[in-house]
Design an enzyme around this catalytic site. Structure first.
Site, short mmCIF file in Angstrom:
data_model
loop_
_atom_site.label_atom_id
_atom_site.label_comp_id
_atom_site.label_asym_id
_atom_site.label_seq_id
_atom_site.Cartn_x
_atom_site.Cartn_y
_atom_site.Cartn_z
N THR A 1 0.84 -1.20 0.00
CA THR A 1 0.00 0.00 0.00
C THR A 1 0.87 1.25 0.00
O THR A 1 0.62 2.22 -0.74
CB THR A 1 -0.93 0.01 1.21
OG1 THR A 1 -1.68 -1.20 1.27
CG2 THR A 1 -1.89 1.19 1.14
N ARG A 61 5.20 -10.37 8.17
CA ARG A 61 4.30 -10.89 9.20
C ARG A 61 4.27 -9.98 10.43
O ARG A 61 3.26 -9.91 11.12
CB ARG A 61 4.74 -12.30 9.62
CG ARG A 61 4.34 -13.40 8.63
CD ARG A 61 4.61 -14.76 9.24
NE ARG A 61 4.03 -15.82 8.43
CZ ARG A 61 3.73 -17.03 8.90
NH1 ARG A 61 3.94 -17.31 10.17
NH2 ARG A 61 3.20 -17.94 8.11
N VAL A 62 5.39 -9.33 10.70
CA VAL A 62 5.46 -8.44 11.86
C VAL A 62 5.83 -7.04 11.38
O VAL A 62 6.94 -6.83 10.89
CB VAL A 62 6.51 -8.94 12.89
CG1 VAL A 62 6.55 -7.99 14.08
CG2 VAL A 62 6.17 -10.35 13.35
N THR A 115 3.03 -4.04 12.12
CA THR A 115 2.15 -3.11 12.85
C THR A 115 1.89 -3.55 14.29
O THR A 115 1.25 -2.83 15.05
CB THR A 115 0.80 -2.96 12.13
OG1 THR A 115 0.16 -4.24 12.07
CG2 THR A 115 1.00 -2.40 10.72
N ASP A 145 -4.77 -13.18 8.16
CA ASP A 145 -4.27 -11.88 8.59
C ASP A 145 -4.24 -11.80 10.11
O ASP A 145 -5.19 -12.21 10.78
CB ASP A 145 -5.16 -10.77 8.01
CG ASP A 145 -4.46 -9.43 7.92
OD1 ASP A 145 -3.59 -9.17 8.76
OD2 ASP A 145 -4.78 -8.67 6.99
N ILE A 146 -3.16 -11.27 10.65
CA ILE A 146 -3.02 -11.10 12.10
C ILE A 146 -2.99 -9.61 12.47
O ILE A 146 -3.79 -9.13 13.28
CB ILE A 146 -1.75 -11.79 12.62
CG1 ILE A 146 -1.77 -13.28 12.28
CG2 ILE A 146 -1.62 -11.59 14.13
CD1 ILE A 146 -2.96 -14.04 12.85
N LYS A 163 -12.58 -0.55 19.06
CA LYS A 163 -12.83 -0.45 20.50
C LYS A 163 -12.79 1.01 20.95
O LYS A 163 -13.59 1.44 21.78
CB LYS A 163 -11.79 -1.26 21.26
CG LYS A 163 -11.91 -1.11 22.78
CD LYS A 163 -10.92 -1.97 23.53
CE LYS A 163 -11.06 -1.76 25.04
NZ LYS A 163 -10.20 -2.66 25.82
N ARG A 208 -38.83 -7.63 0.98
CA ARG A 208 -39.94 -6.75 1.37
C ARG A 208 -40.53 -7.18 2.70
O ARG A 208 -40.91 -6.35 3.53
CB ARG A 208 -41.02 -6.76 0.28
CG ARG A 208 -40.66 -5.95 -0.95
CD ARG A 208 -41.87 -5.79 -1.84
NE ARG A 208 -42.40 -7.08 -2.27
CZ ARG A 208 -43.64 -7.28 -2.70
NH1 ARG A 208 -44.50 -6.26 -2.73
NH2 ARG A 208 -44.04 -8.47 -3.09
N HIS A 213 -45.61 -24.30 -2.08
CA HIS A 213 -45.41 -24.36 -0.63
C HIS A 213 -44.39 -25.42 -0.24
O HIS A 213 -44.59 -26.20 0.69
CB HIS A 213 -46.74 -24.58 0.09
CG HIS A 213 -47.74 -23.50 -0.19
ND1 HIS A 213 -47.59 -22.21 0.26
CD2 HIS A 213 -48.89 -23.52 -0.91
CE1 HIS A 213 -48.61 -21.48 -0.15
NE2 HIS A 213 -49.41 -22.24 -0.87
N ARG A 229 -49.40 -42.03 8.00
CA ARG A 229 -48.98 -42.43 6.65
C ARG A 229 -50.16 -42.81 5.76
O ARG A 229 -50.18 -42.50 4.57
CB ARG A 229 -47.98 -43.58 6.75
CG ARG A 229 -47.23 -43.85 5.45
CD ARG A 229 -45.87 -44.42 5.74
NE ARG A 229 -45.08 -43.52 6.58
CZ ARG A 229 -44.45 -42.44 6.12
NH1 ARG A 229 -44.48 -42.15 4.83
NH2 ARG A 229 -43.78 -41.67 6.94
#
Length: 515
Positions: free
Chosen positions: A36, A63-64, A66, A125-126, A137, A214, A275, A439
């Site tokens: 990005t 992988r590491v 952020t 994704d981790i 949060k 609807r 039905h 039946r």
């Protein structure tokens, strides 16, 4: 407070350059990672690399990167908490006011044919979910965007006031937790199935909304239509609607019932449903002949019903379909001529299904049924039989033609509400008794509907006969062959009655209750 710094890291880069360029023009500082960051920089958008924020390089193939206090402190700090403010100042940390993240494409990865387990795991994704959860949060102060559809709303509010509203942040946070919950549910489902544990101690499912309806089964009930991720082709969730108004809740249920029945057959077949029960099923040399059999099976009940075909609808068939009111016609495809004929009817819905596949090709899926306070889950009933699976229990074995009709009836009765009886003759249903409390009651309805067509017909029962009364009734109406699961303590009573009337009877050893 306003939005001054944004952290952007997206796998789906749709619209991200324009979004970030506009943020930058509004004075927002952009922090970004990996691909990005490179994209934004190449497009001339000012960007700060994540390593410049953390003081730590991206490692382990990204992988590491952020997962660092400099990131999560900026996200989780309570802005009106003096102690948090002082800690941020003492540590030289800056706030992050906006997070824009979407996750590694796990769903797209496992949808690829032959995807390896290692590739699937690598696309879990981790860091992304962690940033999303932190920001969501702390939505009292932090805006978080997981859906490109929300870019414009965020930009509009930032242009107007420099920040998003609390109401918007609450809505965005709720969307984040829905998104991460769905993401985790998909991973959980994949791993559970890989490990051979499809019914684990906690059962979590996720679906994507296709549309609001609807109303539900009745006008006072709300409803929506959802699709399971990775839904296979040949299902209603992947169908292309070619004509007509939106599907209703009842349309969807009835159409799905028709679709499941028509998939039982390899030869050209048409199924009419009302039905959620078949009112007519016919197989022929071509789809026109199949439709005429399905129609003639019950010309009254088919009116206002759902019709499913397993072959392309041609013009001759379309002419006949257009002669009555039908809610839906679904088929693998429609010829241009057939479409021209059918689209003249304003209210009919036409669904192009593509390749349907057959019931035999289906892998086992699971059916989830809600109950008050919970749900029950079971494997789909995909069991099928052929002649070699049957046990002849009477003195007389079925003729070749009787056996053909017995197998035809068995494919249909599997999809009829219990207690269920289906009568078959000439590759079509001639009587259907559905949803009765006993039946023999179901048999009476089917036999009365068939009338003279019952003579020489085959009778299919979804479960065993608890006593000989159904056989006696069938004999009075001229039934010559019966297929049923067997397994009753009074099987001998039914076998004896069949022998006395010269009826051939076979046991399947399998029942098909459908409640």
């Amino acid at each position: 407070m306003g939005i001054k710094r944004a952290l952007v890291s997206v796998s789906d880069k749709t619209g991200i350059v324009d979004f970030c360029r506009e943020l930058s023009n509004l004075g927002v500082e952009i922090i970004s990672t990996g691909g990005t960051s490179s994209l934004l920089s190449n497009e001339g958008v000012p960007v700060i690399g994540i390593s410049d924020v953390t003081g730590f390089p991206e490692i382990m193939d990204g992988r590491v990167k952020t997962l660092h206090p400099a990131v999560h402190s900026g996200l989780l700090a309570v802005r009106d908490n003096a102690e948090h403010q002082q800690q941020m100042k003492d540590l030289g940390l800056d706030y992050i006011d906006l997070v824009v993240v979407n996750l590694y494409p796990f769903q797209e990865t496992i949808a690829k044919p032959g995807v390896s387990y290692e590739d699937a795991i690598e696309n879990i994704d981790i860091g992304g979910p962690t940033m999303l959860r932190s920001a969501a949060k702390n939505h009292a102060f932090v805006s978080v965007v997981v859906d490109a559809a929300d870019y414009e709303q965020v930009l509009a509010e930032v242009r107007e006031s420099g920040d998003t509203t609390l109401e918007t942040r609450k809505q965005l946070a709720a969307k984040v937790f829905r998104h991460t919950a769905a993401y985790d549910a998909l991973i959980s489902d994949y791993l559970s199935n890989v490990n051979g544990d499809p019914l684990p101690e906690r059962y979590t499912v996720t679906y994507e909304k296709i549309q609001d309806l609807r109303y539900g089964e009745n006008p006072h009930q709300q409803a929506a239509f959802y699709r399971k991720p990775l839904a296979p082709n040949g299902t209603l969730t992947t169908a292309e609607q070619l004509h007509g108004k939106e599907l209703s809740y009842n349309n969807i249920n009835d159409a799905n019932a028709a679709l499941q029945i028509v998939k039982e057959f390899d030869a050209p077949t048409v199924v009419a449903v009302k039905h959620m029960n078949p009112c007519g099923v016919g197989t022929g040399e071509n789809i026109y002949e199949a439709y005429m059999k399905a129609y003639n099976a019950d010309p009254t009940s088919i009116f206002g019903g759902i019709v499913a075909a397993n072959r392309t609808i041609d013009s001759d068939t379309a002419v006949k379909l257009s002669e009555i009111f039908l809610e839906i016609v679904l088929a693998p495809d429609f010829t241009p001529e057939a479409l021209e004929i059918l689209t003249k009817k304003k209210n009919i819905r036409l669904l192009k299904m593509g390749e349907l596949g057959s019931a035999k090709e289906r892998t086992s899926q699971f059916v989830v049924t809600s109950i008050d306070g919970g749900m029950v889950v079971q494997q789909s009933d995909i069991h099928s039989i052929d002649e070699g699976d049957l046990q002849v229990v009477t003195d007389r074995a079925p003729s070749a033609e009787e056996m053909k009709q017995l197998l035809f009836g068995w494919k249909v009765v599997k999809h009829v509400k219990s207690n269920a009886i289906v009568l078959a003759a000439d590759d079509m249903t001639v009587g259907v008794g559905a949803g009765q409390m006993n039946r023999v009651g179901a048999a009476k309805i089917a036999l009365e509907q068939a009338g003279d067509k019952a003579k020489g017909a085959a009778l299919a029962s979804d479960a065993f006969f608890p006593m000989g009364d159904t056989v006696e009734l069938a004999a009075k109406h001229g039934i010559t062959a019966i297929i049923q699961p067997g397994g009753s303590i009074k099987d001998e009573e039914s076998i004896k009655a069949a022998n006395e009337h010269g009826i051939a009877m076979v046991f399947t050893g399998v029942r098909h209750f459908k409640h």
